[in-house]
Design an enzyme around this catalytic site. Structure first.
Site, short mmCIF file in Angstrom:
data_model
loop_
_atom_site.label_atom_id
_atom_site.label_comp_id
_atom_site.label_asym_id
_atom_site.label_seq_id
_atom_site.Cartn_x
_atom_site.Cartn_y
_atom_site.Cartn_z
N THR A 192 6.91 -0.37 10.37
CA THR A 192 6.44 -1.72 10.48
C THR A 192 7.17 -2.69 11.39
O THR A 192 8.45 -2.95 11.14
CB THR A 192 6.24 -2.22 8.89
OG1 THR A 192 5.65 -1.50 8.34
CG2 THR A 192 5.53 -3.94 9.20
N ARG A 220 -5.68 3.17 1.49
CA ARG A 220 -4.55 2.72 0.91
C ARG A 220 -4.11 1.52 1.93
O ARG A 220 -4.02 1.57 3.07
CB ARG A 220 -3.48 3.78 1.37
CG ARG A 220 -2.13 3.36 0.86
CD ARG A 220 -1.27 2.83 1.79
NE ARG A 220 0.26 2.72 1.40
CZ ARG A 220 0.98 1.99 2.07
NH1 ARG A 220 0.64 1.80 3.48
NH2 ARG A 220 2.36 1.72 1.70
N VAL A 221 -3.48 0.51 1.33
CA VAL A 221 -3.05 -0.64 2.01
C VAL A 221 -1.82 -1.07 1.36
O VAL A 221 -1.56 -0.94 0.34
CB VAL A 221 -4.16 -1.81 1.86
CG1 VAL A 221 -3.31 -3.05 2.37
CG2 VAL A 221 -5.15 -1.57 2.67
N ASP A 223 2.24 -3.19 1.81
CA ASP A 223 2.63 -4.71 1.82
C ASP A 223 2.30 -5.44 2.95
O ASP A 223 2.14 -6.84 3.09
CB ASP A 223 4.15 -4.75 1.48
CG ASP A 223 5.06 -3.96 2.67
OD1 ASP A 223 4.59 -3.07 3.24
OD2 ASP A 223 5.88 -4.67 3.05
N THR A 243 9.97 -4.09 5.91
CA THR A 243 9.49 -3.06 6.40
C THR A 243 9.85 -1.87 5.52
O THR A 243 10.68 -2.14 4.40
CB THR A 243 10.17 -2.65 7.78
OG1 THR A 243 9.69 -1.11 8.26
CG2 THR A 243 11.75 -2.40 7.62
N1 GLY Z 1 5.47 -1.38 5.00
C1 GLY Z 1 4.29 -0.77 5.50
C2 GLY Z 1 3.59 0.01 4.51
O1 GLY Z 1 4.13 0.29 3.37
O2 GLY Z 1 2.24 -0.01 4.51
#
Ligand code: GLY
Length: 331
Positions: A192, A220-221, A223, A243
């Protein structure tokens, strides 16, 4: 492969001097009662910091900042570079799909006034950071998800694009042969881009954008688009972004925690270390995942910390650009 190769070479920081024809950095007194920092210290900005060695993105953000642009524009322009890079398989176009073969993107943005916008699990739109900014600026809402986000993007003039590149499609087909889901630390799975910037006025903004975990469950989402988890900015204190394994960042509201720790007087470095320790306290005996935090305070001081070795973060200011190897919880 590009990222893997880089990580092998990232044990030493690389710095370069930067000519800054546009602007002289601001150095001004910071009000300690507001900034949560020691008295009579100097603030140095503009500056941009981002997760990983995203040189092109931080260079773009620095172009905006060093020519007098504001932090919010720097963030949007900066992270868009990675969203548009089809060779980056963790952000934007070219990102790895979910296990059904669909690329879904998450992003959020936050400005100096605490305004924020986010899109979650959005398909077919190349620049989720720009749609997130439109959510922030043109709607009464903070988050739009799925088809609603996509429809909103079309209404704002964004074009429908195919986010699944041939490379990512072929890798997904290969993955389907076993469908084994084991996130591999630092290997192209959680890169990320989170970015924080302070502009010439001393104002802070941040953004975070990702295609999420490769081969995640549909819907799925993580953070990254969650304000407080993947990103948080308080213009009086500083900002933080994350990240890595998003589920663990959400459980501790990691970025908000780090900003609050800075409010209590911790340096960005100390706050990032505490953020990681909180996660590890909830995962006793488990360290098979990666999370990296970066933070900046009102003075332009920075910090970064991660669980596993291998995470780096890049800064760009009048003093040059540098790729900082992060210290880690696990040695
Ligand atoms: N940090 C990115 C995710 O877990 O989607």
């Amino acid at each position: 492969m590009k990222r893997r190769k880089f990580l092998k070479n990232s044990s030493t920081a690389t710095a370069a001097l930067v000519a800054t024809p546009f602007l002289t950095s601001c150095k001004e007194e910071v009000n300690p009662s507001k900034a949560g920092v020691a008295a009579n210290t100097k603030a140095i900005y503009p500056i941009v910091i981002c997760t990983w060695d995203f040189l092109n993105a931080s260079t773009k953000a620095w172009e905006v900042l060093s020519s007098g642009g504001n932090a919010l524009d720097a963030i949007e322009q900066g992270v868009k570079v990675e969203e548009d890079d089809v060779t980056n398989q963790t952000v934007g176009t070219g990102g790895r799909p979910d296990r059904d073969g669909t690329v879904t993107l998450d992003a959020c943005i936050m400005d100096k006034d605490g305004n924020c916008g986010a899109v979650l699990a959005m398909e077919n739109i190349a620049n989720p950071i720009s749609v997130a900014r439109k959510v922030m600026e043109d709607t009464p809402h903070v988050m739009l998800a799925g088809q609603g986000a996509e429809q909103f993007a079309y209404e704002k003039g964004f074009k429908k694009v195919n986010l699944l590149t041939e490379q990512s499609r072929l890798e997904w087909w290969e993955w389907k042969k076993t469908s084994e889901y084991k996130p591999i630390i630092n290997i192209e799975n959680h890169d990320t881009i989170g970015m924080l910037a302070i502009d010439k006025n001393g104002d802070i903004a941040g953004g975070c954008t990702t295609s999420g975990m490769g081969y995640k469950m549909a819907g799925r989402v993580g953070d990254s688009p969650i304000i407080g988890a993947g990103l948080f900015v308080d213009n009086e204190i500083g900002g933080a972004t994350a990240t890595g394994m998003g589920e663990e960042v959400v459980r501790t509201v990691g970025s908000f925690l780090i900003v609050e720790l800075m409010r209590q007087g911790k340096s960005p470095q100390e706050a990032c270390e505490e953020g990681v320790k909180r996660i590890m306290a909830k995962n006793e005996g488990r360290n098979d995942f990666q999370i990296g935090f970066i933070a900046i305070n009102k003075k332009g001081e920075i910090g970064g910390y991660c669980i596993q070795p291998g995470f780096t973060y890049r800064t760009y200011s009048e003093e040059g650009h540098i790729n900082n190897p992060s210290e880690s919880y696990v040695s």
